[in-house]
Design a protein around this motif. Structure first.
Motif, short mmCIF file in Angstrom:
data_model
loop_
_atom_site.label_atom_id
_atom_site.label_comp_id
_atom_site.label_asym_id
_atom_site.label_seq_id
_atom_site.Cartn_x
_atom_site.Cartn_y
_atom_site.Cartn_z
N MET A 290 0.80 -1.22 0.00
CA MET A 290 0.00 0.00 0.00
C MET A 290 0.85 1.28 0.00
N SER B 69 2.97 1.84 -2.44
CA SER B 69 3.42 1.96 -3.82
C SER B 69 2.86 3.22 -4.50
N ARG C 45 -3.30 4.99 -7.32
CA ARG C 45 -2.03 4.72 -6.64
C ARG C 45 -2.35 4.30 -5.19
N PRO C 46 -1.86 3.15 -4.75
CA PRO C 46 -2.15 2.72 -3.38
C PRO C 46 -1.80 3.76 -2.32
N VAL D 69 -4.51 6.23 -1.64
CA VAL D 69 -5.62 5.73 -0.83
C VAL D 69 -5.28 5.86 0.66
#
Length: 383
Positions: A255, A257, A269-270, A273
């Protein structure tokens, strides 16, 4: 001038520069203009104007920069290089508060671009990096020789009901604690795994002992490059145990990345989030309690004896809110940026190309800090 990025650091910098006689206009520009509008209601000045701009839109940046002389960039580091390129094409001097992996990778190229355009870019002049590098250089100047320089960043930040608090860019903080950390040892950089080793460092009171880790930070690269004679250098920051546990789990899940993944046909894009779920510092100012402390620790020889000299600065979140409606981190970064801009606007910095904090007039910066209620403390220990 243009203040690009109007969060807790950029707005402090702009507010402090408002009283500068070399500044006749400050355009406050951000994709979210509301915090800037709130600041102009509190700090009433004809110098201020507010505009909405997306810094990823290069055409919009060129339009924004037209007719200006300086841009102070207080955006996430990943946007530094595009803003630098827009500044060069528009003929503006430039200042920012941090380095990005991209600007490190293309440091020489960007330096030449600014130099060829007869422009100056003061790079990574916030608090740490920025004031931290300058304290290290100032302390080294009091020794006959120095071979080691270390920066330690300690913070106590509490909000009732929260396990941890991030007081500056959540994106940059999460990137910092989930990527390998460089350390400098005897002429080469060694990269440690993220949050490799938990140590306790005794910060000056009222901060006291805190868990710290090596992280990916600018000083580790800047100090060995621009301070001669160093054999060892690194940076460590305090990381709350709850934040460390969360960061390690997010890294294991991928997460952290920056590479987009497909979620029901939408590219996301993780890391975005994760950071979208973390309160922005601008939303927590006035609520957070505690302190921020930056220590520069250098080791060398003086009068034939091995000596450690520490210099440090400290600010409380509560006092930072009273002074500039910020938190301690935002205030310290904004002060560093304001002093850097002051040096550039007054002509005290005339070099062209990229200017690192180590290139700035050290004594001037140290002497200016008490004017912002940030005296530099010192301690000497024989080893």
């Amino acid at each position: 001038m243009v203040q690009l990025g109007c969060g807790i650091t950029g707005l402090v910098c702009a507010e402090l520069l408002e009283s500068n006689e070399d500044v006749n206009e400050i355009v406050l520009a951000d994709i979210d203009p509301d915090p800037a509008k709130e600041m102009t209601k509190r700090v009433k000045s004809d110098k201020f104007s507010v505009t909405q701009v997306d810094a990823r839109d290069r055409q919009a940046l060129r339009k924004l920069f037209r007719g200006k002389d300086l841009v102070v960039c207080a955006l996430p580091g990943e946007l530094n290089v595009p803003v630098m390129e827009a500044a060069i094409s528009s003929g503006l001097n430039y200042l920012d508060f941090s380095m990005s992996n991209e600007s490190i990778k293309h440091f020489v190229k960007i330096h030449r671009m600014f130099k060829d355009a007869d422009l100056t870019a003061i790079h990574a002049m916030g608090c740490d990096s920025g004031l931290s590098d300058i304290m290290a250089k100032h302390a080294i100047g009091k020794l006959d020789s120095a071979t080691e320089a270390y920066i330690r960043d300690g913070e106590i930040s509490k909000i009732d009901g929260r396990d941890f608090v991030i007081t500056w860019s959540p994106l940059e903080m999460m990137e910092e604690v989930t990527t390998p950390a460089p350390i400098f040892r005897h002429g080469e950089f060694i990269h440690l795994p993220p949050l490799h080793k938990r140590e306790i460092y005794n910060f000056p009171e009222p901060v006291g002992p805190l868990p710290v880790y090596n992280t990916n930070h600018e000083e580790t690269r800047l100090m060995p490059r621009f301070i001669r004679g160093l054999e060892k250098a690194d940076f460590k920051i305090s990381v709350n145990d709850n934040l460390a546990a969360a960061a390690n789990m997010l890294r294991k899940l991928g997460m952290h990345s920056f590479e987009p993944v497909d979620v029901d046909g939408v590219r996301v894009r993780p890391i975005d989030v994760v950071t979208a779920l973390i309160p922005r510092p601008i939303e927590t100012i006035g609520k957070v309690k505690g302190y921020s402390c930056i220590v520069a620790e250098v080791i060398g020889m003086r009068d034939g004896k091995k000596t450690m000299l520490k210099e440090w600065i400290i600010m409380s979140h509560e006092r930072a809110y009273e002074l500039c409606r910020s938190n301690a981190v935002g205030y310290l970064v904004g002060v560093g940026g304001a002093i850097g801009a002051e040096l550039l606007l007054s002509g005290k910095v005339r070099q062209r190309g990229i200017v690192a904090p180590e290139h700035l007039p050290t004594d001037y910066v140290i002497d200016r800090l008490p004017d912002f209620e940030i005296p530099v403390h010192e301690e000497t220990t024989l080893l």
